[in-house]
Design a protein around this motif. Sequence first.
Motif, PDB file in Angstrom:
ATOM      1  N   HIS A 401       0.865  -1.174   0.000  1.00 61.85           N
ATOM      2  CA  HIS A 401       0.000   0.000   0.000  1.00 61.85           C
ATOM      3  C   HIS A 401       0.908   1.231   0.000  1.00 61.85           C
ATOM      4  O   HIS A 401       1.760   1.360   0.869  1.00 61.85           O
ATOM      5  CB  HIS A 401      -0.870  -0.033   1.254  1.00 61.85           C
ATOM      6  N   GLY A 402       0.752   2.104  -0.963  1.00 55.41           N
ATOM      7  CA  GLY A 402       1.661   3.240  -1.111  1.00 55.41           C
ATOM      8  C   GLY A 402       1.148   4.511  -0.447  1.00 55.41           C
ATOM      9  O   GLY A 402       1.878   5.168   0.304  1.00 55.41           O
ATOM     10  N   LYS A 430       7.022   4.030 -12.113  1.00 58.86           N
ATOM     11  CA  LYS A 430       8.087   4.630 -11.300  1.00 58.86           C
ATOM     12  C   LYS A 430       9.412   3.915 -11.538  1.00 58.86           C
ATOM     13  O   LYS A 430      10.312   3.936 -10.687  1.00 58.86           O
ATOM     14  CB  LYS A 430       7.726   4.559  -9.815  1.00 58.86           C
ATOM     15  N   LYS A 432      11.251   1.406 -10.848  1.00 59.62           N
ATOM     16  CA  LYS A 432      11.385   0.209 -10.006  1.00 59.62           C
ATOM     17  C   LYS A 432      10.038  -0.376  -9.607  1.00 59.62           C
ATOM     18  O   LYS A 432       9.968  -1.502  -9.137  1.00 59.62           O
ATOM     19  CB  LYS A 432      12.239   0.489  -8.773  1.00 59.62           C
ATOM     20  N   ARG A 469       5.142   9.115 -15.268  1.00 61.19           N
ATOM     21  CA  ARG A 469       5.650   9.020 -13.907  1.00 61.19           C
ATOM     22  C   ARG A 469       4.748   9.711 -12.892  1.00 61.19           C
ATOM     23  O   ARG A 469       4.720   9.331 -11.711  1.00 61.19           O
ATOM     24  CB  ARG A 469       7.051   9.661 -13.869  1.00 61.19           C
ATOM     25  N   ASP A 506      -9.138  -6.743   5.139  1.00 61.23           N
ATOM     26  CA  ASP A 506      -7.990  -6.922   4.243  1.00 61.23           C
ATOM     27  C   ASP A 506      -7.283  -8.217   4.649  1.00 61.23           C
ATOM     28  O   ASP A 506      -6.483  -8.238   5.581  1.00 61.23           O
ATOM     29  CB  ASP A 506      -7.043  -5.725   4.345  1.00 61.23           C
ATOM     30  N   ASN A 508      -5.072  -9.902   3.056  1.00 61.85           N
ATOM     31  CA  ASN A 508      -3.788 -10.103   2.377  1.00 61.85           C
ATOM     32  C   ASN A 508      -2.844 -10.937   3.274  1.00 61.85           C
ATOM     33  O   ASN A 508      -2.531 -10.535   4.402  1.00 61.85           O
ATOM     34  CB  ASN A 508      -3.191  -8.709   2.113  1.00 61.85           C
ATOM     35  N   HIS A 511       0.220 -10.022   5.794  1.00 65.16           N
ATOM     36  CA  HIS A 511       0.132  -9.533   7.165  1.00 65.16           C
ATOM     37  C   HIS A 511       0.002 -10.648   8.210  1.00 65.16           C
ATOM     38  O   HIS A 511      -0.139 -10.362   9.389  1.00 65.16           O
ATOM     39  CB  HIS A 511      -1.056  -8.572   7.288  1.00 65.16           C
ATOM     40  N   GLY A 529      -0.977  -1.118   6.095  1.00 62.39           N
ATOM     41  CA  GLY A 529      -0.845   0.333   6.046  1.00 62.39           C
ATOM     42  C   GLY A 529      -2.096   0.983   6.614  1.00 62.39           C
ATOM     43  O   GLY A 529      -2.030   1.969   7.361  1.00 62.39           O
ATOM     44  N   ARG A 558       1.273   9.158   2.990  1.00 66.20           N
ATOM     45  CA  ARG A 558       2.099   8.189   2.253  1.00 66.20           C
ATOM     46  C   ARG A 558       2.638   7.156   3.231  1.00 66.20           C
ATOM     47  O   ARG A 558       3.099   7.507   4.327  1.00 66.20           O
ATOM     48  CB  ARG A 558       3.271   8.893   1.564  1.00 66.20           C
ATOM     49  N   PHE A 559       2.563   5.873   2.856  1.00 65.17           N
ATOM     50  CA  PHE A 559       3.166   4.807   3.667  1.00 65.17           C
ATOM     51  C   PHE A 559       4.619   4.698   3.225  1.00 65.17           C
ATOM     52  O   PHE A 559       4.896   4.212   2.129  1.00 65.17           O
ATOM     53  CB  PHE A 559       2.426   3.479   3.461  1.00 65.17           C
ATOM     54  N   PRO A 562       7.591   0.077   6.094  1.00 66.88           N
ATOM     55  CA  PRO A 562       6.740  -0.941   6.712  1.00 66.88           C
ATOM     56  C   PRO A 562       6.852  -0.921   8.239  1.00 66.88           C
ATOM     57  O   PRO A 562       7.910  -0.609   8.787  1.00 66.88           O
ATOM     58  CB  PRO A 562       7.299  -2.258   6.160  1.00 66.88           C
TER      59      PRO A 562
END
Length: 610
Positions: A401-402, A430, A432, A469, A506, A508, A511, A529, A558-559, A562
């Motif tokens: 999560h960005g 971006k 990368k 970008r 969530d 996912n 976690h 996040g 912004r995350f 971590p």
Amino acid sequence: MADQLRFDGKVVLVTGAGGGLGREYALEFARRGASVVVNDLGGDIKGGGKSSVAADKVVDEIRKAGGKAVANYDSVEDGEKVVQTALDHYGGIDIVVNNAGILRDRSFLRTSDADWDIVHRVHLRGAFKVTRAAWSHMREKKFGRVIMTSSDAGIFGNRGQANYSAAKLGLYGFSNTLAIEGAKNNIYCNTIAPTAGSRLTKTVMPDEVINVLKPEYVAPLVIYLCHESSQENGGLFEVGGGYVTKLRWQRAGGAVVRKKGVQMTAEQVRDCWNDIVDFETNPDYPVNISTDGAGRILSIIDQIENPEDPNAYPNPGGKGPEAAIGSKMRIENVELSTRDAMLYALSIGVSTTQENHLKFAYENSEDFSVIPTMSVCLAFPVMPGIMKSDAVSIDYTQLLHGEQYTECFKPLKSDEKYSIEGELVDVLDKGKGAIFITEAKMFDKNEELVSLNQFTTFVRGAGGFGGKRDSTVAKQPLPTPDRQPDAVVSEKTSLDQAALYRLSGDYNPLHIDPNFSAMGGFEKPILHGLCSYGFAARAVLNKFCNDDVAKFKAMKVRFSKPVLPGQTLQTEMWLEGDKVHFCTKIGETGQVCLSNGYVILNKDDRLAKL
Ligand SMILES: CCCCCCC[C@@H](O)CC(=O)SCCNC(=O)CCNC(=O)[C@H](O)C(C)(C)COP(=O)(O)OP(=O)(O)OC[C@H]1O[C@@H](n2cnc3c(N)ncnc32)[C@H](O)[C@@H]1OP(=O)(O)O
């Protein structure tokens, strides 16, 4: 030699090093300064017998030349024992050359279960056992080089070697996955298909050929691939007689056989056959399961379902992930139960130890309120829905999560049903990583807008597709003021914080599942996040809104690092006009995990009175 590829301080394990190729590798690594474990069971080429002679001879040879070597006589099937020799004598392991092998050549019809099994056990399972035993040590050091030994018999097939061919190509598949899993820790895995005179090839090649296929013409490739300067990873190389070449997959242009709404038949396959096998017109060289495998199929399905799309197959190369921008989905009847509202509150740190907890954690509280950032949980399901559809293919282990933006138009009410409308609004390259920005609008039963969420998802390794970008639609984080904060809230998360937060929607595995998080390059499962987001929202609510949810208008952050469950979240806040700027640090490390955040306070009386 000044630029010699040296291995001083490195520990190298070569399996099957009692003769042939393995012996040559061991000698060459030792000449270049490595400490070498010379493994050889001393059996015959069919896998029978056992002796220490072969390994001892090579060790003597190395030591007499001034090198460092130790013998190991275990079967590669006992990989732990083989690797233990390296640990016991040299305190670590850096390089594994899986070379040991046997032959049980038979025509396919005469291949017995035992012929099949023993060849697989030694080549494939042996390489698995040895490499797995070494893997954690290489990960710790953040360095490793692994060689798998495949064979032309596996790549092309060879009469009388069904068992051997299957095991040998299996090693290439094995290596492909290790190359992916190891890359983050600088562990690179490559596969060679050598042609050399050895105990094995002596049985199938005449002497005059064997004599020009010397092991010393193969070893230099292995040495180079194992050197720390080599960045080659996941390659397959043929090598022999002084010739070295890399192999890759080529895929024919192929044909879309199916048409929308029409049953697909074998006759259509027959009629498209020339295109299916046509390598001339539109071939490509696939390397990546996400973009070239399942992702490509998904993009072709998209073209079948939307035949009017101008980027129509067979030119999917022209179609980047941006093609999915505009993908939408709507979910009806999403219930926000009182129970879920309380569970969400607990999962972002509400606790009976806090003065105000009844408001968020007790359904009979007279001012019971739903924490406004809970809309992220209700809106969350549209995101995987949209990001899975159309041309977007994602390696989920690399997804983080960005950023997050939440805007509230009406306070959330529990025991109400909402509908959620999601849209992929932008995709950024971006380099990368790729960034996917999904917007989710939440409506109440009167179709009035209740909240807007913008989820920014960062997929590591998915960039480089030539996209733009920067986004014109993304809400931007704002820098925090350069002065002492007006308020600070420090809260320690629990070791079970992520296990609890996931119950808010969530699921996912990043976690909770250590295997999954390891694939993502994390030592332990990390915190959501959105869980840290909730902690920060509560801090602002408490310090600047008097816990009145109607005062909370919007939030962005912004995350940037971590967070691990159990770490402390320290949120620093600055009031400037109608905004509370904030950043959250990890108490234990001082690192900023939520950066450039802000909350907009609601000055709108209309909303406050609702
Ligand atoms: C389909 C299902 C969807 C489900 C989605 C959500 C599922 C959840 O379960 C997942 C989670 O909760 S993951 C946990 C929370 N997130 C994190 O921990 C990520 C922390 N951030 C990082 O590690 C790095 O910022 C990192 C790794 C993200 C980037 O760091 P670097 O690679 O070092 O990047 P850097 O060199 O600093 O910058 C490169 C360009 O990217 C931009 N950028 C950096 N961090 C970003 C971020 N967090 N969000 C958005 N953009 C970001 C930089 O600005 C830079 O761009 P440019 O050069 O154009 O300025």
